[in-house]
Design a protein around this motif. Structure first.
Motif, PDB file in Angstrom:
ATOM      1  N   SER A 133      38.492  68.992  39.861  1.00  0.00           N
ATOM      2  CA  SER A 133      36.979  68.711  39.138  1.00  0.00           C
ATOM      3  C   SER A 133      35.955  69.994  39.855  1.00  0.00           C
ATOM      4  O   SER A 133      35.040  70.202  39.111  1.00  0.00           O
ATOM      5  N   LEU A 134      36.117  70.416  40.833  1.00  0.00           N
ATOM      6  CA  LEU A 134      35.490  71.692  41.394  1.00  0.00           C
ATOM      7  C   LEU A 134      35.534  72.757  40.124  1.00  0.00           C
ATOM      8  O   LEU A 134      34.771  73.542  40.068  1.00  0.00           O
ATOM      9  N   ILE A 135      37.043  73.015  40.101  1.00  0.00           N
ATOM     10  CA  ILE A 135      37.320  74.384  39.089  1.00  0.00           C
ATOM     11  C   ILE A 135      36.597  74.204  37.886  1.00  0.00           C
ATOM     12  O   ILE A 135      36.157  75.069  37.244  1.00  0.00           O
ATOM     13  N   ILE A 136      36.652  72.866  37.139  1.00  0.00           N
ATOM     14  CA  ILE A 136      36.190  72.523  35.938  1.00  0.00           C
ATOM     15  C   ILE A 136      34.778  72.588  35.948  1.00  0.00           C
ATOM     16  O   ILE A 136      33.943  73.096  35.103  1.00  0.00           O
ATOM     17  N   TRP A 137      34.104  72.049  36.916  1.00  0.00           N
ATOM     18  CA  TRP A 137      32.656  72.192  36.996  1.00  0.00           C
ATOM     19  C   TRP A 137      31.965  73.572  37.177  1.00  0.00           C
ATOM     20  O   TRP A 137      31.197  73.896  36.668  1.00  0.00           O
ATOM     21  N   LEU A 138      32.809  74.184  37.914  1.00  0.00           N
ATOM     22  CA  LEU A 138      32.320  75.831  38.271  1.00  0.00           C
ATOM     23  C   LEU A 138      32.364  76.485  36.680  1.00  0.00           C
ATOM     24  O   LEU A 138      31.799  77.336  36.530  1.00  0.00           O
ATOM     25  N   MET A 139      33.626  76.315  36.174  1.00  0.00           N
ATOM     26  CA  MET A 139      33.689  76.896  34.952  1.00  0.00           C
ATOM     27  C   MET A 139      32.825  76.519  33.883  1.00  0.00           C
ATOM     28  O   MET A 139      32.206  77.393  32.937  1.00  0.00           O
ATOM     29  N   LYS A 140      32.438  75.338  33.891  1.00  0.00           N
ATOM     30  CA  LYS A 140      31.599  74.597  32.358  1.00  0.00           C
ATOM     31  C   LYS A 140      30.157  74.442  33.062  1.00  0.00           C
ATOM     32  O   LYS A 140      29.324  74.209  32.036  1.00  0.00           O
ATOM     33  N   LYS A 141      29.626  74.877  34.134  1.00  0.00           N
ATOM     34  CA  LYS A 141      28.038  74.534  34.652  1.00  0.00           C
ATOM     35  C   LYS A 141      27.300  75.158  34.021  1.00  0.00           C
ATOM     36  O   LYS A 141      26.177  74.743  33.822  1.00  0.00           O
ATOM     37  N   ASP A 142      27.567  76.414  33.488  1.00  0.00           N
ATOM     38  CA  ASP A 142      26.278  77.126  32.870  1.00  0.00           C
ATOM     39  C   ASP A 142      26.568  77.148  31.272  1.00  0.00           C
ATOM     40  O   ASP A 142      25.753  77.592  30.727  1.00  0.00           O
ATOM     41  N   ASP A 143      27.469  76.377  30.944  1.00  0.00           N
ATOM     42  CA  ASP A 143      27.665  76.216  29.416  1.00  0.00           C
ATOM     43  C   ASP A 143      26.806  75.204  28.904  1.00  0.00           C
ATOM     44  O   ASP A 143      27.316  73.757  28.980  1.00  0.00           O
ATOM     45  N   LYS A 144      25.852  75.417  28.257  1.00  0.00           N
ATOM     46  CA  LYS A 144      24.996  74.316  27.845  1.00  0.00           C
ATOM     47  C   LYS A 144      25.577  73.350  26.639  1.00  0.00           C
ATOM     48  O   LYS A 144      25.361  72.230  26.567  1.00  0.00           O
ATOM     49  N   GLY A 145      26.706  73.819  26.024  1.00  0.00           N
ATOM     50  CA  GLY A 145      27.466  72.920  25.051  1.00  0.00           C
ATOM     51  C   GLY A 145      28.481  72.066  25.534  1.00  0.00           C
ATOM     52  O   GLY A 145      28.963  71.086  24.960  1.00  0.00           O
ATOM     53  N   ALA A 146      28.455  72.118  26.883  1.00  0.00           N
ATOM     54  CA  ALA A 146      29.383  71.335  27.605  1.00  0.00           C
ATOM     55  C   ALA A 146      28.800  70.444  28.721  1.00  0.00           C
ATOM     56  O   ALA A 146      29.464  70.209  29.889  1.00  0.00           O
ATOM     57  N   LEU A 147      27.859  69.497  28.073  1.00  0.00           N
ATOM     58  CA  LEU A 147      26.951  68.722  29.160  1.00  0.00           C
ATOM     59  C   LEU A 147      28.001  67.531  29.436  1.00  0.00           C
ATOM     60  O   LEU A 147      27.951  67.025  30.706  1.00  0.00           O
ATOM     61  N   PHE A 148      28.816  66.939  28.483  1.00  0.00           N
ATOM     62  CA  PHE A 148      29.664  65.900  28.883  1.00  0.00           C
ATOM     63  C   PHE A 148      30.599  66.280  29.956  1.00  0.00           C
ATOM     64  O   PHE A 148      30.805  65.607  30.874  1.00  0.00           O
ATOM     65  N   VAL A 149      31.083  67.369  29.798  1.00  0.00           N
ATOM     66  CA  VAL A 149      32.498  67.927  30.593  1.00  0.00           C
ATOM     67  C   VAL A 149      31.535  68.163  32.195  1.00  0.00           C
ATOM     68  O   VAL A 149      32.225  67.814  33.050  1.00  0.00           O
ATOM     69  N   THR A 150      30.397  68.806  32.219  1.00  0.00           N
ATOM     70  CA  THR A 150      29.746  69.117  33.510  1.00  0.00           C
ATOM     71  C   THR A 150      29.365  67.577  34.187  1.00  0.00           C
ATOM     72  O   THR A 150      29.457  67.741  35.389  1.00  0.00           O
ATOM     73  N   THR A 151      28.872  66.782  33.480  1.00  0.00           N
ATOM     74  CA  THR A 151      28.638  65.578  34.109  1.00  0.00           C
ATOM     75  C   THR A 151      29.735  64.783  34.728  1.00  0.00           C
ATOM     76  O   THR A 151      29.804  64.164  35.804  1.00  0.00           O
ATOM     77  N   GLN A 152      30.948  64.764  33.753  1.00  0.00           N
ATOM     78  CA  GLN A 152      31.869  64.161  34.364  1.00  0.00           C
ATOM     79  C   GLN A 152      32.693  65.040  35.302  1.00  0.00           C
ATOM     80  O   GLN A 152      33.229  64.206  36.437  1.00  0.00           O
ATOM     81  N   ALA A 153      32.667  66.079  35.385  1.00  0.00           N
ATOM     82  CA  ALA A 153      33.174  66.944  36.472  1.00  0.00           C
ATOM     83  C   ALA A 153      32.575  66.636  37.753  1.00  0.00           C
ATOM     84  O   ALA A 153      33.029  66.622  38.670  1.00  0.00           O
ATOM     85  N   LYS A 154      31.143  66.707  37.833  1.00  0.00           N
ATOM     86  CA  LYS A 154      30.343  66.379  39.018  1.00  0.00           C
ATOM     87  C   LYS A 154      30.640  64.992  39.481  1.00  0.00           C
ATOM     88  O   LYS A 154      30.597  64.931  40.523  1.00  0.00           O
ATOM     89  N   GLU A 155      30.653  64.136  38.334  1.00  0.00           N
ATOM     90  CA  GLU A 155      31.058  62.876  38.936  1.00  0.00           C
ATOM     91  C   GLU A 155      32.350  62.593  39.584  1.00  0.00           C
ATOM     92  O   GLU A 155      32.449  61.687  40.490  1.00  0.00           O
ATOM     93  N   ALA A 156      33.492  63.538  39.197  1.00  0.00           N
ATOM     94  CA  ALA A 156      34.685  63.427  39.677  1.00  0.00           C
ATOM     95  C   ALA A 156      34.711  63.984  41.099  1.00  0.00           C
ATOM     96  O   ALA A 156      35.342  63.641  41.999  1.00  0.00           O
ATOM     97  N   LEU A 157      33.963  65.011  41.078  1.00  0.00           N
ATOM     98  CA  LEU A 157      33.928  66.001  42.290  1.00  0.00           C
ATOM     99  C   LEU A 157      33.066  65.117  43.436  1.00  0.00           C
ATOM    100  O   LEU A 157      33.651  65.036  44.629  1.00  0.00           O
ATOM    101  N   ASN A 158      32.128  64.253  43.003  1.00  0.00           N
ATOM    102  CA  ASN A 158      31.475  63.512  44.008  1.00  0.00           C
ATOM    103  C   ASN A 158      32.293  62.458  44.353  1.00  0.00           C
ATOM    104  O   ASN A 158      32.254  61.984  45.810  1.00  0.00           O
ATOM    105  N   PHE A 159      32.915  61.646  43.676  1.00  0.00           N
ATOM    106  CA  PHE A 159      34.029  60.781  44.176  1.00  0.00           C
ATOM    107  C   PHE A 159      35.042  61.191  44.912  1.00  0.00           C
ATOM    108  O   PHE A 159      35.387  60.600  46.021  1.00  0.00           O
ATOM    109  N   GLN A 160      35.658  62.275  44.567  1.00  0.00           N
ATOM    110  CA  GLN A 160      36.893  62.769  45.347  1.00  0.00           C
ATOM    111  C   GLN A 160      36.318  63.302  46.651  1.00  0.00           C
ATOM    112  O   GLN A 160      37.066  63.374  47.665  1.00  0.00           O
ATOM    113  N   ILE A 161      35.187  63.907  46.878  1.00  0.00           N
ATOM    114  CA  ILE A 161      34.484  63.971  48.268  1.00  0.00           C
ATOM    115  C   ILE A 161      34.290  62.840  49.057  1.00  0.00           C
ATOM    116  O   ILE A 161      34.670  62.853  50.247  1.00  0.00           O
ATOM    117  N   THR A 162      33.866  62.001  48.468  1.00  0.00           N
ATOM    118  CA  THR A 162      33.529  60.433  48.939  1.00  0.00           C
ATOM    119  C   THR A 162      35.200  60.049  49.620  1.00  0.00           C
ATOM    120  O   THR A 162      35.192  59.587  50.591  1.00  0.00           O
TER     121      THR A 162
END
Length: 121
Positions: free
Chosen positions: A37-66
């Motif tokens: 999730s960290l790799i995907i979020w870092l790859m897609k965070k600046d891509d304006k067309g990938a809002l779905f991917v960035t929000t889901q990668a952030k959600e997965a990253l937050n959950f895995q940190i928890t």
């Protein structure tokens, strides 16, 4: 003007790619923790067309940190013997929620984990 309009084939391809990355972000946590999730979020965070991917990668990253923090707490509590049960419970809940999240995101739906510390916004 026509370049701004996407054909149905392009939209379907984008949503398939987006849902694939989102599924990988959630399902990858089962085997590799927060890394996918960290790799995907870092790859897609600046891509304006990938809002779905960035929000889901952030959600997965937050959950895995928890989940990682819960594993640390359960490891400390192993000395009190309650940690063994807690460790297996965290592991089981991690797998179940990651599978549910992967299924929901494969359908293109947003998924929000019921228990997660939202460190990354």
């Amino acid at each position: 003007m026509e370049s701004d309009i996407q054909s149905p084939e392009q939209t379907a391809t984008n949503s398939n790619n987006d849902s694939t990355f989102a599924v990988l972000a959630h399902a990858g946590g089962i085997f590799f923790g927060f890394v996918p999730s960290l790799i995907i979020w870092l790859m897609k965070k600046d891509d304006k067309g990938a809002l779905f991917v960035t929000t889901q990668a952030k959600e997965a990253l937050n959950f895995q940190i928890t989940v990682g923090l819960a594993f640390i707490v359960s490891s400390i509590l192993i000395f009190v013997l309650i940690g063994i049960l807690l460790f297996w419970l965290v592991w089981f809940v991690d797998i179940i929620l990651c599978v549910i999240a992967a299924i929901k995101t494969s359908k293109g739906e947003n998924y929000r984990y019921p228990v997660a510390i939202r460190l990354i916004r």
